[in-house]
Design a protein around this motif. Structure first.
Motif, PDB file in Angstrom:
ATOM      1  N   ILE A 172      54.305  22.030  21.685  1.00  0.00           N
ATOM      2  CA  ILE A 172      55.191  22.644  22.663  1.00  0.00           C
ATOM      3  C   ILE A 172      54.042  23.641  23.444  1.00  0.00           C
ATOM      4  O   ILE A 172      53.991  23.623  24.534  1.00  0.00           O
ATOM      5  CB  ILE A 172      56.376  23.324  22.032  1.00  0.00           C
ATOM      6  CG1 ILE A 172      57.086  22.097  21.656  1.00  0.00           C
ATOM      7  CG2 ILE A 172      56.902  24.052  23.296  1.00  0.00           C
ATOM      8  CD1 ILE A 172      58.564  22.667  21.179  1.00  0.00           C
ATOM      9  N   PRO A 173      53.434  24.717  22.745  1.00  0.00           N
ATOM     10  CA  PRO A 173      52.458  25.686  23.432  1.00  0.00           C
ATOM     11  C   PRO A 173      51.630  24.904  24.342  1.00  0.00           C
ATOM     12  O   PRO A 173      51.096  25.307  25.630  1.00  0.00           O
ATOM     13  CB  PRO A 173      51.869  26.559  22.436  1.00  0.00           C
ATOM     14  CG  PRO A 173      52.937  26.479  21.355  1.00  0.00           C
ATOM     15  CD  PRO A 173      53.532  25.011  21.390  1.00  0.00           C
ATOM     16  N   MET A 174      50.935  23.820  23.948  1.00  0.00           N
ATOM     17  CA  MET A 174      50.004  22.935  24.531  1.00  0.00           C
ATOM     18  C   MET A 174      50.680  22.465  25.741  1.00  0.00           C
ATOM     19  O   MET A 174      49.905  21.952  26.871  1.00  0.00           O
ATOM     20  CB  MET A 174      49.271  22.026  23.370  1.00  0.00           C
ATOM     21  CG  MET A 174      48.239  22.646  22.649  1.00  0.00           C
ATOM     22  SD  MET A 174      47.558  21.396  21.587  1.00  0.00           S
ATOM     23  CE  MET A 174      46.717  20.545  22.630  1.00  0.00           C
ATOM     24  N   ALA A 185      54.902  11.520  28.729  1.00  0.00           N
ATOM     25  CA  ALA A 185      53.477  11.579  29.159  1.00  0.00           C
ATOM     26  C   ALA A 185      52.601  12.615  28.704  1.00  0.00           C
ATOM     27  O   ALA A 185      51.408  12.684  28.354  1.00  0.00           O
ATOM     28  CB  ALA A 185      53.592  11.526  30.785  1.00  0.00           C
ATOM     29  N   GLY A 186      53.353  13.895  28.553  1.00  0.00           N
ATOM     30  CA  GLY A 186      52.550  15.230  27.986  1.00  0.00           C
ATOM     31  C   GLY A 186      52.193  14.836  26.755  1.00  0.00           C
ATOM     32  O   GLY A 186      51.320  15.398  26.038  1.00  0.00           O
ATOM     33  N   LEU A 187      53.167  14.316  25.633  1.00  0.00           N
ATOM     34  CA  LEU A 187      52.890  14.183  24.488  1.00  0.00           C
ATOM     35  C   LEU A 187      51.749  13.072  24.185  1.00  0.00           C
ATOM     36  O   LEU A 187      50.784  13.244  23.301  1.00  0.00           O
ATOM     37  CB  LEU A 187      54.126  13.586  23.590  1.00  0.00           C
ATOM     38  CG  LEU A 187      55.327  14.569  23.437  1.00  0.00           C
ATOM     39  CD1 LEU A 187      56.510  13.924  23.016  1.00  0.00           C
ATOM     40  CD2 LEU A 187      54.529  15.683  22.401  1.00  0.00           C
ATOM     41  N   LEU A 234      60.751  11.212  19.672  1.00  0.00           N
ATOM     42  CA  LEU A 234      60.985   9.944  18.898  1.00  0.00           C
ATOM     43  C   LEU A 234      60.318   8.567  19.356  1.00  0.00           C
ATOM     44  O   LEU A 234      59.644   8.069  18.535  1.00  0.00           O
ATOM     45  CB  LEU A 234      62.727   9.600  18.908  1.00  0.00           C
ATOM     46  CG  LEU A 234      63.425  10.835  18.102  1.00  0.00           C
ATOM     47  CD1 LEU A 234      65.024  10.584  18.571  1.00  0.00           C
ATOM     48  CD2 LEU A 234      63.220  10.719  16.689  1.00  0.00           C
ATOM     49  N   LEU A 235      60.101   8.509  20.576  1.00  0.00           N
ATOM     50  CA  LEU A 235      59.359   7.402  21.157  1.00  0.00           C
ATOM     51  C   LEU A 235      58.037   7.676  21.105  1.00  0.00           C
ATOM     52  O   LEU A 235      57.407   6.388  21.020  1.00  0.00           O
ATOM     53  CB  LEU A 235      59.651   7.134  22.772  1.00  0.00           C
ATOM     54  CG  LEU A 235      61.147   6.902  23.165  1.00  0.00           C
ATOM     55  CD1 LEU A 235      61.291   6.655  24.606  1.00  0.00           C
ATOM     56  CD2 LEU A 235      61.369   5.563  22.512  1.00  0.00           C
ATOM     57  N   ASP A 236      57.430   8.744  20.948  1.00  0.00           N
ATOM     58  CA  ASP A 236      56.055   8.840  20.721  1.00  0.00           C
ATOM     59  C   ASP A 236      55.595   8.378  19.297  1.00  0.00           C
ATOM     60  O   ASP A 236      54.420   8.427  19.038  1.00  0.00           O
ATOM     61  CB  ASP A 236      55.581  10.437  20.771  1.00  0.00           C
ATOM     62  CG  ASP A 236      54.136  10.450  21.015  1.00  0.00           C
ATOM     63  OD1 ASP A 236      53.527   9.816  21.673  1.00  0.00           O
ATOM     64  OD2 ASP A 236      53.684  11.513  20.257  1.00  0.00           O
ATOM     65  N   ARG A 237      56.577   8.287  18.214  1.00  0.00           N
ATOM     66  CA  ARG A 237      56.341   7.906  17.010  1.00  0.00           C
ATOM     67  C   ARG A 237      55.709   6.255  16.873  1.00  0.00           C
ATOM     68  O   ARG A 237      55.683   5.569  15.987  1.00  0.00           O
ATOM     69  CB  ARG A 237      57.296   7.932  16.075  1.00  0.00           C
ATOM     70  CG  ARG A 237      58.151   9.161  16.156  1.00  0.00           C
ATOM     71  CD  ARG A 237      57.149  10.377  15.975  1.00  0.00           C
ATOM     72  NE  ARG A 237      56.592  10.373  14.833  1.00  0.00           N
ATOM     73  CZ  ARG A 237      55.847  11.389  14.402  1.00  0.00           C
ATOM     74  NH1 ARG A 237      55.336  12.057  15.109  1.00  0.00           N
ATOM     75  NH2 ARG A 237      55.337  11.540  13.036  1.00  0.00           N
ATOM     76  N   LYS A 238      55.521   5.730  18.273  1.00  0.00           N
ATOM     77  CA  LYS A 238      55.095   4.191  18.351  1.00  0.00           C
ATOM     78  C   LYS A 238      56.236   3.090  17.772  1.00  0.00           C
ATOM     79  O   LYS A 238      55.835   2.445  16.921  1.00  0.00           O
ATOM     80  CB  LYS A 238      53.796   3.965  17.641  1.00  0.00           C
ATOM     81  CG  LYS A 238      52.561   4.956  18.314  1.00  0.00           C
ATOM     82  CD  LYS A 238      52.320   4.747  19.811  1.00  0.00           C
ATOM     83  CE  LYS A 238      51.137   5.248  20.174  1.00  0.00           C
ATOM     84  NZ  LYS A 238      51.248   6.708  20.104  1.00  0.00           N
ATOM     85  N   ASP A 249      45.899  15.156  22.096  1.00  0.00           N
ATOM     86  CA  ASP A 249      44.625  14.651  21.089  1.00  0.00           C
ATOM     87  C   ASP A 249      45.241  14.206  19.589  1.00  0.00           C
ATOM     88  O   ASP A 249      45.708  15.046  18.954  1.00  0.00           O
ATOM     89  CB  ASP A 249      43.459  15.608  20.983  1.00  0.00           C
ATOM     90  CG  ASP A 249      42.254  14.924  20.389  1.00  0.00           C
ATOM     91  OD1 ASP A 249      42.294  13.846  19.889  1.00  0.00           O
ATOM     92  OD2 ASP A 249      41.222  15.483  20.531  1.00  0.00           O
ATOM     93  N   GLY A 250      44.909  13.024  19.349  1.00  0.00           N
ATOM     94  CA  GLY A 250      45.376  12.435  17.981  1.00  0.00           C
ATOM     95  C   GLY A 250      44.921  13.273  16.861  1.00  0.00           C
ATOM     96  O   GLY A 250      45.407  13.532  15.813  1.00  0.00           O
TER      97      GLY A 250
END
Length: 275
Positions: free
Chosen positions: A189-191, A160-162, A75-79, A166-167
């Protein structure tokens, strides 16, 4: 560093294992007792309850910490706006000691002025929520406090992982019309496998040594309903002055970690060697 590792970690571990086969009481002794300490240990109800509690607490902590932590990170990764504020609020409990966390949640779960009292003041007079005084569900009350404190760290690790993904992967997924949930499940998730491994190691170490949270909330009660192995070891060694029994319990905790860690390490490093 090698000397410290050999003396402090390996040396002290072997010293503990050796004295678990002796009749040590107040002071270490070399009188050989064979498996007597272990037979006495596994015949004691308090130890069996502590193992059961650790299994329940550990399994649920692993699952909920990873699920909640990854969900919050996604959720936080959605900027979103105010990300820094939300991240600080969620991570803040991790800055507290387990003693403080235990006392805070002891008050929150207290039936006289905690959640139960607040809900009843709203008109639901039949509402009951008193896990710390119910031996059947007391371990779940401790679980709530543990998740509240530890989930923030898992969230930061996952975030940090997310952020390291790569975008272009997201752009390609959107072009191909792949739903976001399927992109997370089959690609992201696999990455992030190394990130999940790191989180699992940190969570697992906290599960095995959980002690102060239990002491602050319940002191092992009601009765022995919330007993955990680390508390059992401490009580046997320092309260009952029974070093042999405490060493035997410590060795069993070490064996339980080895049973999980050694097969995982073999598969992990074996796979890398083949690759």
């Amino acid at each position: 560093m090698i000397l410290i590792a050999l003396v402090v970690f390996v040396g002290c571990t072997l010293w503990t294992v050796f004295h678990s086969f002796t009749t040590s009481r107040l002071l270490p002794r070399t009188d050989w007792a064979g498996l007597a300490q272990y037979r006495r240990l596994w015949g004691e109800q308090r130890w069996l309850v502590s193992i059961e509690n650790l299994a329940i607490y550990g399994a649920l902590t692993l699952v909920f910490s990873l699920v909640i932590g990854f969900t919050l990170a996604a959720l936080l990764d959605r900027k979103i706006r105010g990300e820094d504020v939300f991240r600080t609020i969620i991570l803040y409990p991790f800055a507290l000691s387990f003693i403080v966390t235990g006392l805070v949640w002891q008050w929150i779960l207290n039936p006289d002025f905690g959640v139960q009292a607040v809900v009843r003041s709203w008109g639901w007079t039949g509402f009951t929520f008193d896990p710390l005084n119910n031996p059947d569900i007391v371990i779940y009350g401790i679980l709530i406090a543990g998740l509240w404190q530890g989930t923030g760290l898992v969230m930061v690790i996952m975030l940090a992982g997310l952020r390291g993904i790569d975008g272009e992967i997201w752009k390609a997924a959107r072009v191909d019309g792949i739903p976001a949930w399927k992109t997370y499940l089959l690609v992201i998730i696999p990455m992030m496998r190394p990130v999940f491994v790191t989180a699992l190691v940190l969570i697992g170490s906290g599960i095995i040594k959980v002690y102060d949270l239990v002491v602050a909330q319940t002191s092992g009660g009601p009765g022995i309903a919330s007993e955990v192995p680390a508390k059992y070891v401490y009580d046997r060694m320092f309260r009952d002055q029974n070093l042999g029994q405490g060493f035997a319990a410590s060795t069993m905790m070490l064996v339980s970690v080895a049973i999980v860690l050694i097969p995982w390490a073999y598969l992990e490093f074996g796979r890398r060697r083949k690759a």
